[in-house]
Motif scaffolding. Sequence first.
Motif, mmCIF file in Angstrom:
data_model
loop_
_atom_site.group_PDB
_atom_site.id
_atom_site.type_symbol
_atom_site.label_atom_id
_atom_site.label_comp_id
_atom_site.label_asym_id
_atom_site.label_seq_id
_atom_site.Cartn_x
_atom_site.Cartn_y
_atom_site.Cartn_z
ATOM 1 N N PRO A 1 0.833 -1.206 0.000
ATOM 2 C CA PRO A 1 0.000 0.000 0.000
ATOM 3 C C PRO A 1 0.865 1.252 0.000
ATOM 4 C CG PRO A 1 -0.023 -1.048 2.157
ATOM 5 C CD PRO A 1 0.743 -1.953 1.241
ATOM 6 N N VAL A 2 0.327 2.325 -0.554
ATOM 7 C CA VAL A 2 0.972 3.630 -0.543
ATOM 8 C C VAL A 2 0.394 4.397 0.631
ATOM 9 C CG1 VAL A 2 1.242 5.796 -1.806
ATOM 10 C CG2 VAL A 2 1.319 3.615 -3.030
ATOM 11 N N VAL A 3 1.245 4.938 1.487
ATOM 12 C CA VAL A 3 0.805 5.699 2.651
ATOM 13 C C VAL A 3 0.846 7.177 2.295
ATOM 14 C CG1 VAL A 3 1.218 6.209 5.078
ATOM 15 C CG2 VAL A 3 1.666 3.914 4.191
ATOM 16 N N ARG A 4 -0.243 7.873 2.581
ATOM 17 C CA ARG A 4 -0.339 9.294 2.259
ATOM 18 C C ARG A 4 -1.273 9.970 3.253
ATOM 19 N NH1 ARG A 4 -5.300 9.803 0.392
ATOM 20 N NH2 ARG A 4 -6.297 8.130 -0.773
ATOM 21 N N ASP B 1 -15.628 8.223 2.833
ATOM 22 C CA ASP B 1 -16.539 7.072 2.834
ATOM 23 C C ASP B 1 -15.785 5.762 3.093
ATOM 24 O OD1 ASP B 1 -18.907 8.543 2.355
ATOM 25 O OD2 ASP B 1 -18.469 8.602 0.207
ATOM 26 N N GLN B 2 -14.646 5.590 2.435
ATOM 27 C CA GLN B 2 -13.862 4.366 2.644
ATOM 28 C C GLN B 2 -13.302 4.307 4.065
ATOM 29 O OE1 GLN B 2 -11.282 2.748 -0.458
ATOM 30 N NE2 GLN B 2 -11.814 4.541 -1.694
ATOM 31 N N ARG C 1 -4.317 0.884 -1.488
ATOM 32 C CA ARG C 1 -3.864 -0.164 -2.403
ATOM 33 C C ARG C 1 -4.954 -0.328 -3.452
ATOM 34 N NH1 ARG C 1 -2.845 -5.878 0.027
ATOM 35 N NH2 ARG C 1 -0.722 -5.179 0.324
ATOM 36 N N SER C 2 -4.576 -0.208 -4.704
ATOM 37 C CA SER C 2 -5.526 -0.366 -5.815
ATOM 38 C C SER C 2 -6.768 0.498 -5.616
ATOM 39 C CB SER C 2 -5.928 -1.835 -5.982
ATOM 40 O OG SER C 2 -4.800 -2.628 -6.199
ATOM 41 N N HIS C 3 -6.561 1.751 -5.250
ATOM 42 C CA HIS C 3 -7.624 2.745 -5.064
ATOM 43 C C HIS C 3 -8.551 2.433 -3.899
ATOM 44 C CE1 HIS C 3 -6.240 4.421 -8.803
ATOM 45 N NE2 HIS C 3 -6.405 3.253 -9.388
ATOM 46 N N SER C 4 -8.120 1.569 -2.994
ATOM 47 C CA SER C 4 -8.913 1.242 -1.812
ATOM 48 C C SER C 4 -8.126 1.593 -0.559
ATOM 49 C CB SER C 4 -9.247 -0.250 -1.766
ATOM 50 O OG SER C 4 -10.085 -0.599 -2.827
ATOM 51 N N VAL C 5 -8.787 2.233 0.397
ATOM 52 C CA VAL C 5 -8.160 2.518 1.680
ATOM 53 C C VAL C 5 -8.160 1.222 2.480
ATOM 54 C CG1 VAL C 5 -8.363 3.817 3.836
ATOM 55 C CG2 VAL C 5 -8.816 4.949 1.658
ATOM 56 N N VAL C 6 -6.959 0.731 2.801
ATOM 57 C CA VAL C 6 -6.826 -0.557 3.487
ATOM 58 C C VAL C 6 -6.399 -0.405 4.943
ATOM 59 C CG1 VAL C 6 -6.406 -1.833 1.356
ATOM 60 C CG2 VAL C 6 -4.466 -0.900 2.642
ATOM 61 N N ALA C 7 -5.932 0.783 5.307
ATOM 62 C CA ALA C 7 -5.544 1.047 6.694
ATOM 63 C C ALA C 7 -5.546 2.558 6.895
ATOM 64 C CB ALA C 7 -4.173 0.468 7.012
ATOM 65 N N ARG D 1 -7.672 -3.161 7.362
ATOM 66 C CA ARG D 1 -8.622 -4.115 6.789
ATOM 67 C C ARG D 1 -8.357 -5.495 7.390
ATOM 68 N NH1 ARG D 1 -12.884 -2.720 4.721
ATOM 69 N NH2 ARG D 1 -11.985 -1.129 3.431
ATOM 70 N N PRO D 2 -9.378 -6.168 7.890
ATOM 71 C CA PRO D 2 -9.162 -7.496 8.488
ATOM 72 C C PRO D 2 -8.828 -8.543 7.423
ATOM 73 C CG PRO D 2 -11.495 -6.905 8.533
ATOM 74 C CD PRO D 2 -10.757 -5.726 7.976
ATOM 75 N N PRO D 3 -8.147 -9.610 7.828
ATOM 76 C CA PRO D 3 -7.811 -10.674 6.871
ATOM 77 C C PRO D 3 -9.073 -11.288 6.263
ATOM 78 C CG PRO D 3 -6.641 -10.975 8.949
ATOM 79 C CD PRO D 3 -7.644 -9.879 9.165
ATOM 80 N N ALA D 4 -8.964 -11.670 5.009
ATOM 81 C CA ALA D 4 -10.068 -12.321 4.307
ATOM 82 C C ALA D 4 -9.468 -13.263 3.273
ATOM 83 C CB ALA D 4 -10.957 -11.276 3.631
#
Length: 190
Positions: free
Chosen positions: A4-7, A15-16, A66-72, A101-104
């Motif tokens: 992931p890219v941190v910014r 929303d995310q 990551r891939s346009h999704s906020v993961v953390a 984001r929790p594991p899946a």
Amino acid sequence: MSLPVVRPFRRDDRDQLTDLVNAHVAVVVPGLSVSVNTVLSHLERQPGEFITDPWVAERVTLVAERSHSVVAAAHLLRYRADAEVGEACRDSGEIDWFVCRPPASFWPDAEQAGDRPMAACLAQFARAEGLADVGNLHVEAAAHGQGLENRLLAEAADRLRPAGTDRLLAYEQADDTAAVDLLRAAGFRS
């Protein structure tokens, strides 16, 4: 999967970010959720916290994408250094909250994805007079060996030097030996 890219947080992340916060809230209190406005208001001053909130000098919210999704995401507070600030908080910082984001099954490396934003949080706190951190240094694999990393770092150093920066801090996951090797080749020490 790519790291992931941190910014810094942007308003269009709201929303995310709220969905991510609610995923954690629902684990603690099933069926409960918070609104976008509640999350956004928490990123600002907290007038109800009348003891420590006035001591806060800086609020920073970081997101990992990551891939346009906020993961953390993480919300950081840095306290002032003056005598009005309680001794326990004076000239310190805290991670007010951190969510990932929790594991899946469709995202098996979710736990590792939290490492990079946590490292960015720690780097925020490591900043001191004369020190700056390299947030995301990435050169495509096809361009490795052309010296781009060194030229980018030299350009950053030239731009930071007039502001009094004489040291750079960089961070990578310990098991990403290629990235660590690139930093070491550029003169970084671990």
